[in-house]
Scaffold this active site. Structure first.
Site, PDB file in Angstrom:
ATOM      1  N   GLY A  35     -46.022 -47.904  19.363  1.00 45.66           N
ATOM      2  CA  GLY A  35     -46.256 -49.528  19.638  1.00 45.66           C
ATOM      3  C   GLY A  35     -47.410 -50.210  19.568  1.00 45.66           C
ATOM      4  O   GLY A  35     -47.612 -51.244  20.017  1.00 45.66           O
ATOM      5  N   SER A  36     -48.571 -49.385  18.999  1.00 44.22           N
ATOM      6  CA  SER A  36     -49.782 -49.997  18.918  1.00 44.22           C
ATOM      7  C   SER A  36     -49.869 -51.387  18.129  1.00 44.22           C
ATOM      8  O   SER A  36     -50.574 -52.254  18.716  1.00 44.22           O
ATOM      9  CB  SER A  36     -50.880 -49.057  18.526  1.00 44.22           C
ATOM     10  OG  SER A  36     -50.929 -48.776  17.226  1.00 44.22           O
ATOM     11  N   ARG A  44     -25.367 -45.699   9.111  1.00 47.46           N
ATOM     12  CA  ARG A  44     -26.198 -46.595   9.081  1.00 47.46           C
ATOM     13  C   ARG A  44     -25.696 -48.050   9.537  1.00 47.46           C
ATOM     14  O   ARG A  44     -26.275 -48.827  10.138  1.00 47.46           O
ATOM     15  CB  ARG A  44     -27.134 -46.614   8.002  1.00 47.46           C
ATOM     16  CG  ARG A  44     -27.907 -45.449   7.970  1.00 47.46           C
ATOM     17  CD  ARG A  44     -28.990 -45.434   6.695  1.00 47.46           C
ATOM     18  NE  ARG A  44     -29.402 -43.997   6.428  1.00 47.46           N
ATOM     19  CZ  ARG A  44     -30.705 -44.016   6.970  1.00 47.46           C
ATOM     20  NH1 ARG A  44     -31.441 -44.659   7.539  1.00 47.46           N
ATOM     21  NH2 ARG A  44     -31.254 -42.635   7.106  1.00 47.46           N
ATOM     22  N   LEU A  67     -33.243 -49.592   6.602  1.00 44.98           N
ATOM     23  CA  LEU A  67     -32.125 -50.618   7.021  1.00 44.98           C
ATOM     24  C   LEU A  67     -31.254 -50.980   5.602  1.00 44.98           C
ATOM     25  O   LEU A  67     -31.887 -50.938   4.837  1.00 44.98           O
ATOM     26  CB  LEU A  67     -32.883 -51.899   7.639  1.00 44.98           C
ATOM     27  CG  LEU A  67     -33.584 -51.579   8.663  1.00 44.98           C
ATOM     28  CD1 LEU A  67     -34.798 -52.883   8.817  1.00 44.98           C
ATOM     29  CD2 LEU A  67     -32.708 -51.495   9.830  1.00 44.98           C
ATOM     30  N   HIS A 102     -46.758 -51.356   6.347  1.00 46.84           N
ATOM     31  CA  HIS A 102     -46.474 -49.980   5.941  1.00 46.84           C
ATOM     32  C   HIS A 102     -48.020 -49.392   5.805  1.00 46.84           C
ATOM     33  O   HIS A 102     -48.887 -49.957   4.989  1.00 46.84           O
ATOM     34  CB  HIS A 102     -45.811 -49.974   4.534  1.00 46.84           C
ATOM     35  CG  HIS A 102     -45.811 -48.737   3.925  1.00 46.84           C
ATOM     36  ND1 HIS A 102     -44.757 -47.696   4.154  1.00 46.84           N
ATOM     37  CD2 HIS A 102     -46.272 -48.322   2.778  1.00 46.84           C
ATOM     38  CE1 HIS A 102     -44.780 -46.674   3.335  1.00 46.84           C
ATOM     39  NE2 HIS A 102     -45.888 -47.139   2.385  1.00 46.84           N
ATOM     40  N   THR A 147     -37.699 -56.358   1.745  1.00 42.83           N
ATOM     41  CA  THR A 147     -36.410 -56.547   0.999  1.00 42.83           C
ATOM     42  C   THR A 147     -35.592 -55.154   0.771  1.00 42.83           C
ATOM     43  O   THR A 147     -36.132 -54.224   1.497  1.00 42.83           O
ATOM     44  CB  THR A 147     -36.886 -56.820  -0.533  1.00 42.83           C
ATOM     45  OG1 THR A 147     -37.705 -55.682  -0.892  1.00 42.83           O
ATOM     46  CG2 THR A 147     -37.539 -58.143  -0.420  1.00 42.83           C
ATOM     47  N   ASP A 152     -40.086 -50.550   0.830  1.00 47.24           N
ATOM     48  CA  ASP A 152     -41.465 -50.725   0.932  1.00 47.24           C
ATOM     49  C   ASP A 152     -41.932 -51.235  -0.344  1.00 47.24           C
ATOM     50  O   ASP A 152     -42.879 -50.979  -1.153  1.00 47.24           O
ATOM     51  CB  ASP A 152     -42.260 -49.511   0.894  1.00 47.24           C
ATOM     52  CG  ASP A 152     -41.891 -48.766   2.439  1.00 47.24           C
ATOM     53  OD1 ASP A 152     -41.980 -49.519   3.137  1.00 47.24           O
ATOM     54  OD2 ASP A 152     -41.907 -47.612   2.158  1.00 47.24           O
ATOM     55  N   GLU A 177     -54.659 -52.056  10.324  1.00 46.85           N
ATOM     56  CA  GLU A 177     -53.284 -52.528  10.759  1.00 46.85           C
ATOM     57  C   GLU A 177     -53.459 -53.647  11.938  1.00 46.85           C
ATOM     58  O   GLU A 177     -52.745 -54.506  11.966  1.00 46.85           O
ATOM     59  CB  GLU A 177     -52.667 -51.377  11.143  1.00 46.85           C
ATOM     60  CG  GLU A 177     -52.228 -50.598  10.098  1.00 46.85           C
ATOM     61  CD  GLU A 177     -50.988 -49.333  10.284  1.00 46.85           C
ATOM     62  OE1 GLU A 177     -50.220 -49.776  10.772  1.00 46.85           O
ATOM     63  OE2 GLU A 177     -51.395 -48.344   9.732  1.00 46.85           O
TER      64      GLU A 177
HETATM   65  N1  NHR Z   1     -35.571 -51.012   5.281  1.00 43.50           N
HETATM   66  C1  NHR Z   1     -35.623 -51.941   3.966  1.00 43.50           C
HETATM   67  N2  NHR Z   1     -34.472 -51.957   3.515  1.00 43.50           N
HETATM   68  N3  NHR Z   1     -36.475 -52.027   3.345  1.00 43.50           N
HETATM   69  C2  NHR Z   1     -37.814 -51.749   3.891  1.00 43.50           C
HETATM   70  O1  NHR Z   1     -38.997 -52.152   3.050  1.00 43.50           O
HETATM   71  C3  NHR Z   1     -38.283 -51.007   4.885  1.00 43.50           C
HETATM   72  C4  NHR Z   1     -36.714 -50.663   5.838  1.00 43.50           C
HETATM   73  C5  NHR Z   1     -37.014 -49.899   6.912  1.00 43.50           C
HETATM   74  C6  NHR Z   1     -38.087 -49.452   7.555  1.00 43.50           C
HETATM   75  C7  NHR Z   1     -40.516 -49.326   7.297  1.00 43.50           C
HETATM   76  C8  NHR Z   1     -40.882 -48.348   6.305  1.00 43.50           C
HETATM   77  C9  NHR Z   1     -42.286 -47.975   6.067  1.00 43.50           C
HETATM   78  O2  NHR Z   1     -43.263 -48.661   6.578  1.00 43.50           O
HETATM   79  C10 NHR Z   1     -39.322 -49.897   6.667  1.00 43.50           C
HETATM   80  C11 NHR Z   1     -39.303 -50.620   5.623  1.00 43.50           C
HETATM   81  C12 NHR Z   1     -38.818 -45.277   7.571  1.00 43.50           C
HETATM   82  C13 NHR Z   1     -38.403 -44.702   6.241  1.00 43.50           C
HETATM   83  C14 NHR Z   1     -37.578 -43.284   6.520  1.00 43.50           C
HETATM   84  O3  NHR Z   1     -37.248 -42.677   5.526  1.00 43.50           O
HETATM   85  C15 NHR Z   1     -39.143 -45.081   5.188  1.00 43.50           C
HETATM   86  C16 NHR Z   1     -39.835 -46.220   5.338  1.00 43.50           C
HETATM   87  C17 NHR Z   1     -39.926 -46.841   6.502  1.00 43.50           C
HETATM   88  C18 NHR Z   1     -39.532 -46.669   7.507  1.00 43.50           C
HETATM   89  N4  NHR Z   1     -36.870 -43.084   7.701  1.00 43.50           N
HETATM   90  C19 NHR Z   1     -35.962 -41.957   7.821  1.00 43.50           C
HETATM   91  C20 NHR Z   1     -34.674 -42.402   7.707  1.00 43.50           C
HETATM   92  O4  NHR Z   1     -33.667 -41.539   7.456  1.00 43.50           O
HETATM   93  C21 NHR Z   1     -36.043 -41.447   9.369  1.00 43.50           C
HETATM   94  C22 NHR Z   1     -37.520 -40.986   9.598  1.00 43.50           C
HETATM   95  C23 NHR Z   1     -37.901 -40.785  11.244  1.00 43.50           C
HETATM   96  O5  NHR Z   1     -36.651 -41.160  12.037  1.00 43.50           O
HETATM   97  O6  NHR Z   1     -38.855 -40.163  11.532  1.00 43.50           O
HETATM   98  O7  NHR Z   1     -34.114 -43.407   7.966  1.00 43.50           O
HETATM   99  O8  NHR Z   1     -42.794 -46.690   6.020  1.00 43.50           O
HETATM  100  C1  GAR Z   2     -48.391 -47.442  11.769  1.00 46.63           C
HETATM  101  O1  GAR Z   2     -49.490 -46.675  11.272  1.00 46.63           O
HETATM  102  C2  GAR Z   2     -47.559 -47.962  10.830  1.00 46.63           C
HETATM  103  O2  GAR Z   2     -48.047 -48.667   9.750  1.00 46.63           O
HETATM  104  C3  GAR Z   2     -46.682 -46.862  10.663  1.00 46.63           C
HETATM  105  O3  GAR Z   2     -46.346 -45.959  11.748  1.00 46.63           O
HETATM  106  C4  GAR Z   2     -47.446 -46.521  12.636  1.00 46.63           C
HETATM  107  C5  GAR Z   2     -46.963 -46.934  13.991  1.00 46.63           C
HETATM  108  O4  GAR Z   2     -47.870 -46.972  14.744  1.00 46.63           O
HETATM  109  N1  GAR Z   2     -45.359 -47.284  10.106  1.00 46.63           N
HETATM  110  C6  GAR Z   2     -44.609 -46.250   9.266  1.00 46.63           C
HETATM  111  O5  GAR Z   2     -45.027 -45.153   8.813  1.00 46.63           O
HETATM  112  C7  GAR Z   2     -43.316 -47.153   8.887  1.00 46.63           C
HETATM  113  N2  GAR Z   2     -42.371 -45.807   8.206  1.00 46.63           N
HETATM  114  P1  GAR Z   2     -47.576 -47.827  16.102  1.00 46.63           P
HETATM  115  O6  GAR Z   2     -46.167 -47.505  16.865  1.00 46.63           O
HETATM  116  O7  GAR Z   2     -48.543 -47.455  17.361  1.00 46.63           O
HETATM  117  O8  GAR Z   2     -47.745 -49.215  15.672  1.00 46.63           O
END
Ligand code: NHR
Ligand code: GAR
Length: 227
Positions: A12-13, A65, A93, A109, A141, A145, A174
């Protein structure tokens, strides 16, 4: 006054940087809640210490989900958010969820999108031999990503970097660009036209961070390579 709801999965930084900026810069906004999908998310303690409402919607307690997203949306909407902020939120999501928050959900991201969507972005950048890497704030969206870009930060990749060192350098940026981007939203300065974002009045939507660490050997090596 805008209501902000921040979703986290762990440390959560980024949430912390937004909470601090909101207070220090006296935004016309309130952090209405910090919500985690994991009960052990470390960032929940910081939010609670600031008197912010916290909630947990544990994805492991739902059959799929869609069910998780429905419960998450119900919890979020209890706080009447103007903006939902994904800050290290790690669950993909569903389209229904994303559509419900269309134009009012941001993510950060850890890559220079459209390069390296998905996970393990810092290792992906190292494996590709990138000389710059960074982070992107974008509207969310349903295409993971790939939403409209609000701000980007770039950092050099050092010869000595491993994924952890590179992640730490990116994370520092970030904490600068994410609060800035959220502030633009709060100030109603962001407009979406098609897949693009305009900021009014304009100011740089990018950050190049160099010399954030004293890694002079990397500079020397770059010269030696003739790169
Ligand atoms: N949802 C949608 N529809 N669109 C985006 O652009 C999203 C999103 C949900 C999260 C963050 C994203 C990132 O910044 C984000 C953007 C999780 C995964 C993933 O594969 C991928 C991208 C992002 C966040 N998660 C696994 C899953 O099965 C679980 C991984 C884990 O729990 O450690 O959901 O990178
Ligand atoms: C951050 O680097 C963020 O960009 C990344 O995880 C870290 C979270 O740090 N996000 C993702 O990888 C989303 N899939 P934080 O919890 O300290 O903010």
């Amino acid at each position: 006054m805008k209501n902000l709801v921040i979703l986290i999965s762990g440390r959560g930084s980024n949430m912390e940087a937004i909470v601090r900026a909101c207070a220090h810069e006296a935004w016309p906004a309130k952090i209405a809640a910090v919500i985690a999908n994991r009960p052990d998310a470390a960032g929940l303690a910081f939010a609670a210490s600031r008197g912010i409402a916290t909630a947990v919607v544990d994805h492991r307690q739902f059959p799929d989900r869609a069910a998780f997203d429905a419960a998450l949306a119900q919890t979020i909407d209890g706080y009447q958010p103007d903006l939902v902020i994904l800050a290290g939120f790690m669950r993909v999501l569903t389209e229904g969820f994303v559509d419900h928050y269309s134009g009012r959900m941001l993510n950060i991201h850890p890559s220079l999108l459209p390069s390296f969507p998905g996970l393990k972005t810092h290792q992906q950048a190292l494996d590709a031999g990138c000389r710059v890497h960074g982070a992107t704030v974008h509207f969310v969206t349903s295409k993971l990503d790939h939403g409209p870009i609000v701000a980007q930060a770039a950092v050099p990749v050092r010869a000595s970097d491993d994924a952890a060192a590179l992640a730490a350098r990116v994370l520092g940026t970030e904490h600068v660009i994410y609060p800035r981007a959220v502030r633009w939203f709060v100030e109603e300065r962001l407009a979406l036209d098609g897949g693009n974002v305009t900021l009014t009045p304009p100011e740089p939507q990018w950050l190049f961070l160099d010399h954030t660490d004293n890694d002079t050997s990397a500079n020397a090596q770059t010269a030696g390579e003739g790169a």
